[in-house]
Design a protein around this motif. Structure first.
Motif, short mmCIF file in Angstrom:
data_model
loop_
_atom_site.label_atom_id
_atom_site.label_comp_id
_atom_site.label_asym_id
_atom_site.label_seq_id
_atom_site.Cartn_x
_atom_site.Cartn_y
_atom_site.Cartn_z
N UNK A 68 -21.94 -3.25 -10.07
CA UNK A 68 -21.43 -2.42 -9.09
C UNK A 68 -20.34 -1.54 -9.43
N UNK A 69 -20.00 -1.38 -10.86
CA UNK A 69 -19.33 -0.36 -11.40
C UNK A 69 -17.77 -0.81 -11.02
N UNK A 70 -16.82 0.04 -11.79
CA UNK A 70 -15.36 -0.30 -11.41
C UNK A 70 -14.98 1.22 -10.97
N UNK A 106 -15.10 -2.57 -7.87
CA UNK A 106 -15.45 -1.32 -7.34
C UNK A 106 -14.45 -0.75 -6.45
N UNK A 107 -13.23 -1.42 -5.95
CA UNK A 107 -12.55 -0.94 -4.95
C UNK A 107 -11.09 -1.09 -5.58
N UNK A 113 -15.95 -6.51 -15.85
CA UNK A 113 -15.48 -5.84 -14.66
C UNK A 113 -16.49 -5.00 -14.11
N UNK A 114 -16.71 -5.06 -13.04
CA UNK A 114 -17.91 -4.29 -12.47
C UNK A 114 -19.11 -4.94 -12.00
N UNK A 127 -26.31 3.47 -14.69
CA UNK A 127 -25.64 4.72 -14.16
C UNK A 127 -24.10 4.37 -13.63
N UNK A 128 -23.60 3.20 -13.95
CA UNK A 128 -22.30 2.86 -13.37
C UNK A 128 -21.46 2.37 -14.40
N UNK A 129 -20.19 2.38 -14.53
CA UNK A 129 -19.24 1.99 -15.68
C UNK A 129 -18.76 0.63 -15.36
#
Length: 492
Positions: free
Chosen positions: A65-67, A29-30, A54-55, A99-101
């Protein structure tokens, strides 16, 4: 990879709550994780490859958590893959979960000859990894060597052994030379014996090759003490468990000598420590029946001797022959050469690790280079009504397991059997004896005597339990007890 496939993989991982041999989760995510080369290496070095997602946060129950940026992380993943040797080509996919990539990187297993795949900046020794469960572990020096040896076509059985000809079997050597000359009259008729031995890789630079030493030396262990066989018979089904009287091994020997001498000695050990009966069939014909078909055992031992790894990494490790109550295990160093799948053994012909050794034994008619060993084992076990042999390969060792299914096979034996050992036991037990005393008297394996001879005699009423001596029951021939009153034997 389609988005639904990404969802399915993630659902499966969440249900197990653990990564696996083919799945790794990375939070991103970061930014792109700095260290992924270990997983890139380990996934590339196994046939099935793997997926890095990843994510996804492993520490938070694999929550999404998403990328930070799907486009940028794909570029960075490709850049890290270019730092591998050889470079790898991931298949990258993007999906929206909760809702997250997330970005999935599919890593394909590379060809065996191109392994190990390693992180170039760290070098082959520190940058090569193997997947064990859900973790990436550094490859050992032997695991790295195994791949390099295959890629370079190294033949360890052809390496010269300096000062190896301490004791040479001249008679066997002459037989071999005569056979070779007869097979290629036009080729070898004008060559000296020394030249023929050089061409056949039996000798090199005036020294025996390892293959030549193993076959023609009277004592190869003078140069390689570890190239023998450790043979043990175990009382029970678990290695290292002792009997009530403290017995850990009922037989334990180290077998040495030339390859063919070790084969003969190992077969003698097997005959001594497995059960044997003389059976009379419905036609009144006698037939010997062994606990395991001896031809299958010979093929398993021969396979271990000629296909084991004889490299410097393993030439101090003997072959293991272990006879348990319910099975026999034969273990040799080195997995199947070239990563050949175990499931295809006996169906297709793998490459030979020790082609020179095999060719020498073929000329001497000790073995046939026809890849018939495993089909023979399977056929002989089937004929004996026993389970098919099992073959296990962990990359470092190859194990052959032959199971005897004592209870079911013993029940299938014809009712009329003759066993000279039964008669000897009946005579010997006119005076009460312990099981160990009986085994020592017969010179046979304790486990076999106890389970294969004494137990059936008790069930048939030939022997009775007369009392105890120490922690072990005394046994007495029933016919003697029928002639007098029972006199209990006190604890001794």
């Amino acid at each position: 990879m389609q988005e639904q496939e990404i969802r399915n993989i993630l659902d499966s991982v969440r249900s197990r709550q653990t990564e696996s041999r083919t799945f790794e989760a990375k939070t991103a995510s970061e930014g792109c994780p700095k260290k992924i080369y270990d997983t890139l290496s380990s996934f590339s070095n196994q046939d099935e490859g793997g997926v890095i997602m990843f994510g996804v946060d492993e520490k938070n129950g694999f929550a999404v958590t998403g990328v930070y940026d799907a486009a940028d992380i794909q570029k960075k993943i490709q850049g890290k893959c270019r730092e591998m040797e050889p470079e790898i080509r991931p298949v990258l996919s993007v999906g929206a979960i909760d809702g997250k990539q997330v970005v999935a990187a599919e890593i394909q297993g590379v060809e065996y000859a191109d392994r190990p795949v390693f992180y170039r900046p760290a070098g082959i020794n520190k940058g090569s990894y193997i997947r064990i469960g859900d973790s990436d572990e550094h490859m050992t020096a032997y695991e790295i060597y195994k791949y390099q040896a295959y890629r370079k076509g190294l033949k360890e059985d052809q390496r010269p052994v300096k000062d190896g000809w301490v004791l040479r079997n001249g008679e066997l050597m002459n037989k071999y030379l005569s056979t070779v000359k007869a097979s290629r009259i036009n080729t070898f008729e004008h060559l000296s014996d020394s030249e023929i031995l050089q061409l056949q890789k039996v000798e090199k630079d005036g020294c025996p090759t390892l293959a030549g030493l193993l076959v023609f030396s009277k004592y190869p262990q003078s140069a390689f003490p570890g190239l023998g066989i450790t043979a043990v018979a175990v009382p029970g089904t678990v290695y290292g468990v002792t009997e009530a009287d403290g017995t850990r091994f009922t037989d334990n020997v180290r077998i040495e000598g030339s390859l063919q001498e070790m084969l003969v000695s190992a077969m003698d050990f097997v005959r001594k420590n497995i059960r044997h009966r003389t059976v009379i069939d419905e036609m009144g014909q006698r037939a010997d029946r062994w606990e395991y078909p001896l031809r299958a055992v010979r093929e398993a031992l021969l396979n271990a001797l000629i296909h084991r790894d004889y490299s410097r990494h393993t030439d101090g490790t003997p072959i293991q022959l272990i006879i348990y109550e319910d099975r026999m295990e034969i273990i040799n160093s080195g997995g199947v050469y070239g990563g050949f799948p175990v499931a295809r053994l006996g169906k297709e012909s793998p490459e030979s690790r020790n082609s020179t050794l095999i060719r020498i034994l073929e000329f001497l008619q000790i073995s046939e280079n026809r890849y018939s060993g495993i089909p023979t084992m399977k056929r002989e076990m089937e004929k004996a009504g026993l389970p098919q042999p099992e073959f296990l390969d962990d990359g470092k060792q190859f194990k052959t397991i032959l199971r005897n299914t004592v209870s079911s096979s013993a029940a299938s034996l014809p009712a009329r059997t003759e066993n000279k050992a039964d008669e000897r036991i009946a005579v010997y037990c006119r005076t009460p004896r312990t099981r160990k005393e009986i085994a020592d008297h017969l010179g046979m394996n304790y486990s076999y005597v106890s389970n294969g001879l004494i137990k059936p005699m008790i069930l048939s009423g030939t022997l009775v339990e007369a009392g105890k001596k120490g922690r072990e029951k005394l046994l007495q021939t029933r016919t003697d007890w029928s002639q007098r009153e029972f006199e209990p034997v006190t604890e001794g």
